[in-house]
Motif scaffolding. Structure first.
Motif, short mmCIF file in Angstrom:
data_model
loop_
_atom_site.label_atom_id
_atom_site.label_comp_id
_atom_site.label_asym_id
_atom_site.label_seq_id
_atom_site.Cartn_x
_atom_site.Cartn_y
_atom_site.Cartn_z
N PRO A 1 -6.18 9.16 0.37
CA PRO A 1 -6.14 10.15 -0.70
C PRO A 1 -4.69 10.52 -1.04
O PRO A 1 -3.81 10.50 -0.17
CB PRO A 1 -6.89 11.34 -0.11
CG PRO A 1 -6.76 11.19 1.36
CD PRO A 1 -6.68 9.71 1.63
N GLU B 1 -6.52 8.36 -5.36
CA GLU B 1 -6.33 7.56 -4.16
C GLU B 1 -5.23 6.53 -4.34
O GLU B 1 -4.98 6.06 -5.45
CB GLU B 1 -7.62 6.81 -3.81
CG GLU B 1 -8.77 7.70 -3.43
CD GLU B 1 -10.06 6.94 -3.23
OE1 GLU B 1 -10.84 7.34 -2.35
OE2 GLU B 1 -10.32 5.96 -3.96
N ILE C 1 -7.32 2.56 1.96
CA ILE C 1 -7.52 3.56 0.91
C ILE C 1 -7.18 4.93 1.49
O ILE C 1 -7.74 5.34 2.51
CB ILE C 1 -8.97 3.54 0.41
CG1 ILE C 1 -9.32 2.15 -0.13
CG2 ILE C 1 -9.18 4.61 -0.66
CD1 ILE C 1 -10.79 1.97 -0.47
#
Length: 195
Positions: free
Chosen positions: A170, A151, A168
């Motif tokens: 990926p 992440e 956040i």
């Protein structure tokens, strides 16, 4: 029962002397002093180094007036401290003549890349203590590239205590670094360098 505040393990002035002596005797050691505690960053592996190279290239291509420096920083906080981010984004000449530990007024962003299987001390520093210390110092953006969770964690809008915004995403998504950085990162290439 009243909380007892932890005493610093050494004073900031003592750390500076310790770091100076360590640098003259131990090559490749990267000491830090955060939240009243000295620590040493692990020696980066090849994937870690490749991610930092990638970030350097992307930043320079997007904003040629900037550079991703390997620069020690004096950070604020109630105990003071010293951090050595994996990358410090600032004007290319921002740290000329500033020594081992520079002040942060010219810093736009700091970046950290986690090590695989990081120990609890590294985990605490990168994920808890550094965001707080960088926010207290007023660094506009803190980018954490977490290889264990695959992440990107973008901290922004420091209020002097914490970052008010934490995004956040990926690895593989496009990450937009907010102003004053203003760079979009296509993170697809990083899939080969994380878990």
């Amino acid at each position: 029962m009243a909380a007892v505040s932890e005493r610093p393990q050494m004073l900031p002035e003592e750390f500076e002397e310790f770091a100076r002596r360590l640098a003259s005797t131990a090559e490749g050691i990267r000491p830090e002093f955060i939240n009243g505690k000295p620590g040493v960053k692990p020696v980066p592996d090849g994937g870690h180094g490749r991610i930092v190279q990638w970030l350097l290239r992307v930043c320079i291509q997007a904003r040629p007036e900037l550079f991703l420096h390997d620069q020690g920083l004096r950070i604020q906080g109630y105990r003071g401290g010293f951090a050595r981010p994996d990358g410090t984004l600032a004007d290319a000449d921002a740290f000329v003549g500033r020594g081992d530990w520079a002040t942060t007024e010219d810093v736009l962003m700091v970046a950290e890349v986690t090590s695989f299987d990081s120990d609890s001390d590294t985990d605490r520093r990168d994920r808890i203590e550094k965001p707080r210390a960088y926010a207290e110092t007023g660094i506009p953006v803190y980018l954490l590239i977490d290889r264990d969770s695959a992440e990107f964690i973008v901290h922004s809008r420091p209020d002097g205590v914490r970052y008010e915004s934490v995004q956040i995403l990926p690895i593989g998504k496009t990450v937009h670094l907010p102003e004053p950085v203003g760079i979009a990162l296509d993170t697809e290439p990083l899939k080969d360098w994380v878990r």
